[in-house]
Structures are given as structure tokens and as C-alpha cells.
Enzyme design. Structure first.
Site, PDB file in Angstrom:
ATOM      1  N   CYS A  97       0.873  -1.183   0.000  1.00  0.00           N
ATOM      2  CA  CYS A  97       0.000   0.000   0.000  1.00  0.00           C
ATOM      3  C   CYS A  97       0.911   1.234   0.000  1.00  0.00           C
ATOM      4  O   CYS A  97       2.045   1.167  -0.469  1.00  0.00           O
ATOM      5  CB  CYS A  97      -0.957  -0.014   1.193  1.00  0.00           C
ATOM      6  SG  CYS A  97      -0.158   0.127   2.801  1.00  0.00           S
ATOM      7  N   ARG A  98       0.445   2.329   0.541  1.00  0.00           N
ATOM      8  CA  ARG A  98       1.265   3.546   0.567  1.00  0.00           C
ATOM      9  C   ARG A  98       2.441   3.425   1.532  1.00  0.00           C
ATOM     10  O   ARG A  98       3.574   3.697   1.178  1.00  0.00           O
ATOM     11  CB  ARG A  98       0.399   4.753   0.938  1.00  0.00           C
ATOM     12  CG  ARG A  98       1.175   6.059   0.956  1.00  0.00           C
ATOM     13  CD  ARG A  98       0.264   7.244   1.294  1.00  0.00           C
ATOM     14  NE  ARG A  98       1.052   8.434   1.452  1.00  0.00           N
ATOM     15  CZ  ARG A  98       1.631   8.812   2.596  1.00  0.00           C
ATOM     16  NH1 ARG A  98       1.519   8.067   3.670  1.00  0.00           N
ATOM     17  NH2 ARG A  98       2.345   9.913   2.655  1.00  0.00           N
TER      18      ARG A  98
END
Length: 138
Positions: A97-98
Site C-alpha cells: 500500500c502507501r
């Protein structure tokens, strides 16, 4: 011997603390059921073990750039997409993810669903970018 231990209790406490800190990573991996990899380890898994990267970010984040060849399944849709991921159960899967928080939840869900080799990309796409590794856009 007991006198030595009583006089040097702080050394024993320090030793216990060091042992705890060293084992913390191994314990957390066993409890969570998945491992963590940095970007270099992830590229090795991708290149040598045919690992699949599962990007669990939202569509807007995905559009800003993603790891080449990654599959996009937003975290909120993971449960409903689990059947389509069944064929990946025996391959290494790297969740991403981020920053690594949402992908940790995805890794735990995949492990619970019976996936064998699950890894979370430590630091997420931010770490991937910082390592100077390529991104692609649709």
C-alpha cells in the site's frame, strides 16, 4: 552464585531485555503469520520466485503509479475478490500500500484464508520510490 545474581540484578534485567528485543521480530512474524520484506527483497522474490505484488491502495493512488506487474485489489474489496486470488495460494504474494499499514491487514487476511507465502512490503510504495525502483501508470 545467588549473591552475584542479587548484586548484579540490573545486568540480568538488561540481558532479558536484549533477548526480548532480538526475538521480537521472530515472535511477531509467528503471531501474524506473514513476513516483511524491504524493496530489494521484494524485487528478488518477484524476479526469482515469481512473486505476485498485490496493491491494496485506492484507485486514485493506483493511478498515480504502481509497481510494474502488480495486481490491484483495494483493501475494501479484498474479501469479495478472494475467490479470484485462489490460484495464487501457492505463490509468494507481496502485499503493498502507501506505507505498509493497509497491506499488513491484507497480508493477515490472506494468511487467514490459507495463502502459504505472504509478505508485506515494509514502507509500502513510499519505500519502493525511495529505493529508486520503477513505477508504471495505466
Amino acid at each position: 552464585m545467588l549473591d552475584y545474581l542479587a548484586q548484579n540484578w540490573y545486568l540480568i534485567l538488561a540481558l532479558v531485555f536484549v533477548i526480548f528485543m532480538l526475538s521480537k521480530g521472530a515472535i511477531s512474524k509467528r503471531l501474524s503469520g506473514y513476513g516483511e520484506v524491504d524493496p530489494l527483497q521484494a524485487t528478488q522474490l518477484i524476479n526469482h520466485e515469481n512473486a505476485v505484488v498485490l496493491d491494496v491502495r485506492e484507485p486514485k493512488e493506483w493511478a498515480e503509479g504502481h509497481i510494474p506487474g502488480a495486481r490491484h485489489v483495494p483493501l475494501g474489496q479484498l474479501g469479495s475478490q478472494m475467490a479470484s486470488l485462489e490460484k495464487l495460494k501457492e505463490r509468494p504474494v507481496i502485499t503493498q500500500c502507501r506505507s505498509g499499514m493497509r497491506s499488513a491487514a491484507a497480508a493477515a487476511a490472506l494468511k487467514k484464508a490459507g495463502f502459504a507465502k505472504i509478505y508485506n512490503l515494509k514502507g509500502g510504495i513510499m519505500a519502493w520510490r525511495s529505493a529508486g525502483l520503477p513505477l508504471e501508470r495505466d
